[in-house]
Every structure is written in structure tokens, then in C-alpha cells.
Write an enzyme that holds these catalytic residues in place. Structure first.
Site, PDB file in Angstrom:
ATOM      1  N   LYS A  27       0.513  -1.124   0.046  1.00 24.68           N
ATOM      2  CA  LYS A  27       0.185   0.369  -0.037  1.00 24.68           C
ATOM      3  C   LYS A  27       0.646   1.136  -0.023  1.00 24.68           C
ATOM      4  CE  LYS A  27      -2.257  -1.083   3.883  1.00 24.68           C
ATOM      5  NZ  LYS A  27      -1.642  -2.403   4.310  1.00 24.68           N
TER       6      LYS A  27
ATOM      7  N   ARG B 107      -8.468   0.332  10.099  1.00 30.59           N
ATOM      8  CA  ARG B 107      -8.264  -0.186  10.210  1.00 30.59           C
ATOM      9  C   ARG B 107      -9.552  -1.182  11.289  1.00 30.59           C
ATOM     10  NH1 ARG B 107      -2.787   0.621   9.691  1.00 30.59           N
ATOM     11  NH2 ARG B 107      -1.084  -1.253   9.524  1.00 30.59           N
TER      12      ARG B 107
ATOM     13  N   ARG C 285      12.235  -5.502   3.572  1.00 30.85           N
ATOM     14  CA  ARG C 285      12.042  -3.915   3.868  1.00 30.85           C
ATOM     15  C   ARG C 285      12.873  -3.095   3.791  1.00 30.85           C
ATOM     16  NH1 ARG C 285       5.393  -2.380   4.543  1.00 30.85           N
ATOM     17  NH2 ARG C 285       5.741  -3.079   6.940  1.00 30.85           N
TER      18      ARG C 285
ATOM     19  N   ARG D 205      12.251  -0.851   9.505  1.00 32.63           N
ATOM     20  CA  ARG D 205      11.670  -0.832  11.219  1.00 32.63           C
ATOM     21  C   ARG D 205      11.584  -1.887  11.638  1.00 32.63           C
ATOM     22  NH1 ARG D 205       5.710   0.686   7.902  1.00 32.63           N
ATOM     23  NH2 ARG D 205       5.010  -0.609   9.162  1.00 32.63           N
TER      24      ARG D 205
ATOM     25  N   ARG E 260       0.732  -9.142  13.186  1.00 33.25           N
ATOM     26  CA  ARG E 260       0.134  -7.430  12.612  1.00 33.25           C
ATOM     27  C   ARG E 260      -0.722  -8.534  11.640  1.00 33.25           C
ATOM     28  NH1 ARG E 260       5.502  -5.233  10.529  1.00 33.25           N
ATOM     29  NH2 ARG E 260       4.486  -3.759   8.862  1.00 33.25           N
TER      30      ARG E 260
HETATM   31  P1  ADP Z   1       1.769  -1.846   7.866  1.00 36.11           P
HETATM   32  O1  ADP Z   1       0.858  -0.820   6.708  1.00 36.11           O
HETATM   33  O2  ADP Z   1       3.348  -1.875   7.263  1.00 36.11           O
HETATM   34  O3  ADP Z   1       1.870  -2.444   8.708  1.00 36.11           O
HETATM   35  P2  ADP Z   1       1.627   0.774   9.190  1.00 36.11           P
HETATM   36  O4  ADP Z   1       2.999   1.491   8.560  1.00 36.11           O
HETATM   37  O5  ADP Z   1       0.078   1.235   8.448  1.00 36.11           O
HETATM   38  O6  ADP Z   1       2.288  -0.408   8.414  1.00 36.11           O
HETATM   39  O7  ADP Z   1       1.422   0.299  10.804  1.00 36.11           O
HETATM   40  C1  ADP Z   1       1.806   0.544  11.760  1.00 36.11           C
HETATM   41  C2  ADP Z   1       1.685   0.155  13.286  1.00 36.11           C
HETATM   42  O8  ADP Z   1       0.994   1.122  13.225  1.00 36.11           O
HETATM   43  C3  ADP Z   1       0.796  -0.938  12.751  1.00 36.11           C
HETATM   44  O9  ADP Z   1       1.143  -2.342  13.083  1.00 36.11           O
HETATM   45  C4  ADP Z   1      -0.371  -0.102  14.171  1.00 36.11           C
HETATM   46  O10 ADP Z   1       0.620  -1.019  15.370  1.00 36.11           O
HETATM   47  C5  ADP Z   1      -0.034   1.144  14.672  1.00 36.11           C
HETATM   48  N1  ADP Z   1      -1.205   1.923  13.158  1.00 36.11           N
HETATM   49  C6  ADP Z   1      -0.824   2.095  12.285  1.00 36.11           C
HETATM   50  N2  ADP Z   1      -2.406   2.715  11.498  1.00 36.11           N
HETATM   51  C7  ADP Z   1      -2.406   2.481  12.847  1.00 36.11           C
HETATM   52  C8  ADP Z   1      -4.539   2.389  12.659  1.00 36.11           C
HETATM   53  N3  ADP Z   1      -5.036   3.230  11.957  1.00 36.11           N
HETATM   54  N4  ADP Z   1      -5.064   1.550  14.039  1.00 36.11           N
HETATM   55  C9  ADP Z   1      -4.567   1.733  14.540  1.00 36.11           C
HETATM   56  N5  ADP Z   1      -3.302   0.826  14.952  1.00 36.11           N
HETATM   57  C10 ADP Z   1      -2.642   1.534  13.355  1.00 36.11           C
END
Ligand code: ADP
Length: 213
Positions: free
Chosen positions: A13, A91, A130, A158, A169
Site C-alpha cells: 500500500k 483498520r 523492506r 523498521r 500484525r
Molecule cells: P503496515 O501497513 O506495514 O502494517 P503501518 O505503518 O501502516 O504499517 O502501521 C504500523 C503500525 O502502526 C501498526 O502495526 C499499528 O501498531 C499502528 N497503526 C497504524 N495505523 C493504525 C490504525 N489505523 N489503527 C491502529 N493502529 C495503527
């Protein structure tokens, strides 16, 4: 135009968001990036975010929704005419309902939720290779998208991109985020994208969808 990118962590994404936003004049909203910025502070909220993220757990809906609504209010009140591209938000069904209401307040609604479809085995492999460039924030992949030779990079992994945290995750995605597929299907805005294909092929599919709006 208001677009959501929906899909498991590592489905690409963020990479597609970098490509789509300039092309379709969209403003990127990545809650992951907002949180990574917020957790740099030296306070309790930052420490809490840090603990949850490093375990692969979700941040509570209230915290996220507040972050997003502040951003939305500022953005939609400004003269910036760009549309919005959400990456990593919503999410949970709770967040999706909140976003619908927040958009309604501004007389807006979601045009498309692009569902990035990909097999779980490919994801683990992808995420562990990554890397992100500290200088530009750009996302690379040591196997499939290495940084062009000759550049000056400061790549890092990361801390939630380890195999153990990815598995967590993915489980969280299945339990809390997958129900959104049903939610947006009922709203008639889901579009499927083959996220396991070559990046250029995925870009083409995404372009074909967005070109219709
Ligand atoms: P990815 O899509 O690769 O999991 P992100 O950078 O979108 O990575 O998210 C990393 C972390 O940030 C998630 O595992 C969560 O802990 C937190 N996070 C991000 N967006 C949200 C959200 N909308 N609601 C709750 N936690 C979030």
C-alpha cells in the site's frame, strides 16, 4: 476524490501510495507515518504508542480517530484542493464508521476502497527485506526494489518488520481489519487489486481503477 488502500501489512500500500498521490493529485494520509512521528515525543502517549507498535498491536481507536480528525479538519478547511488517499486507516470497523461520519460533516464520501490481495507467505518474505530511507522516507526492498545505484542512502529496518512481529500484525489484520472488506462491499466501493503481481502491473491496475473516477 477520496480513496482508501485496504490490505494486509506488506501488501504494498505504501509503495503504491507514493506512486498514486502525485499522479492523481491526492494528499497522502498514512496513520503509520503520523504515529511514527508522534512517538518521537517524550511523553506518555508517545511511550504507549511505541510499546503497542513494537508488539504489532493496534493503537486504540480513540487515539487514532482524534489524530485523523484533527488532520481532516485542518486539511479540508484549507485551500488545498487535493483529494485524500488513506493508507493504513481505517483498520477497524469502529474507525471506518468514524471516518464516514467525519467525511459526511464535510459533505464528502469515499469513492473507492482498493483491496490489495496477496498471499500471506509472500508478505513475510517481502516485509523482512523492506528498508526505509531515513533521508527521504522512501520505501525500498532489498530483493524486489533496491535503491538505485550511486545514490546516498541511510536505509533502516523498521523495528516492527521482524518475522515475529509480522506474524502478530497479520493475525491482527485478519481479526480486526478484514471485516472492513464486508463493510465497504456493502457500500459498493470495493475494487480488487492483484498485489502479488509485479509492481508495475499493480500500478497499472490501480491506475485503471482511479482513472474511472
Ligand atoms: P503496515 O501497513 O506495514 O502494517 P503501518 O505503518 O501502516 O504499517 O502501521 C504500523 C503500525 O502502526 C501498526 O502495526 C499499528 O501498531 C499502528 N497503526 C497504524 N495505523 C493504525 C490504525 N489505523 N489503527 C491502529 N493502529 C495503527
Amino acid at each position: 476524490m477520496i480513496i482508501i488502500l485496504l490490505g494486509a501489512p506488506g501488501s504494498g500500500k505504501g509503495t503504491q501510495a507514493e506512486y498514486i498521490c502525485p499522479k492523481y493529485n491526492l494528499f497522502p494520509v498514512s496513520t503509520g507515518d503520523l504515529l511514527r512521528e508522534r512517538k518521537k515525543a517524550d511523553d506518555d502517549i508517545a511511550r504507549n504508542i511505541n510499546a503497542l507498535m513494537s508488539e504489532g498491536k493496534l493503537i486504540p481507536d480513540d487515539t487514532i480517530n482524534l489524530l485523523v480528525s484533527e488532520m481532516l479538519d485542518a486539511k479540508l478547511a484549507s485551500s488545498d484542493q487535493r483529494g485524500l488517499l488513506f493508507d493504513g486507516y481505517p483498520r477497524t470497523v469502529e474507525q471506518a464508521k468514524f471516518l464516514n461520519e467525519a467525511l459526511k460533516k464535510h459533505n464528502k464520501k469515499i469513492d473507492g476502497a482498493l483491496l490489495f490481495q496477496i498471499d500471506e507467505n509472500i508478505i513475510v518474505d517481502r516485509i523482512t527485506s523492506r528498508r526505509v530511507d531515513r533521508k527521504t522516507g522512501k520505501i525500498y526492498n532489498l530483493k524486489t526494489l533496491p535503491p538505485p545505484a550511486g545514490g546516498d542512502y541511510d536505509l533502516y529496518q523498521r523495528e516492527d518488520d521482524t518475522e515475529e512481529v509480522i506474524k502478530k500484525r497479520l493475525a491482527v489484520y485478519k481479526e480486526q481489519t478484514e471485516p472492513l472488506i464486508d463493510f465497504y462491499t456493502k457500500q459498493g466501493v470495493i475494487f480488487n487489486v492483484d498485489a502479488a503481481a509485479e509492481r508495475s502491473e499493480t500500478e497499472k491496475e490501480v491506475s485503471d481503477i482511479l482513472g474511472k473516477f
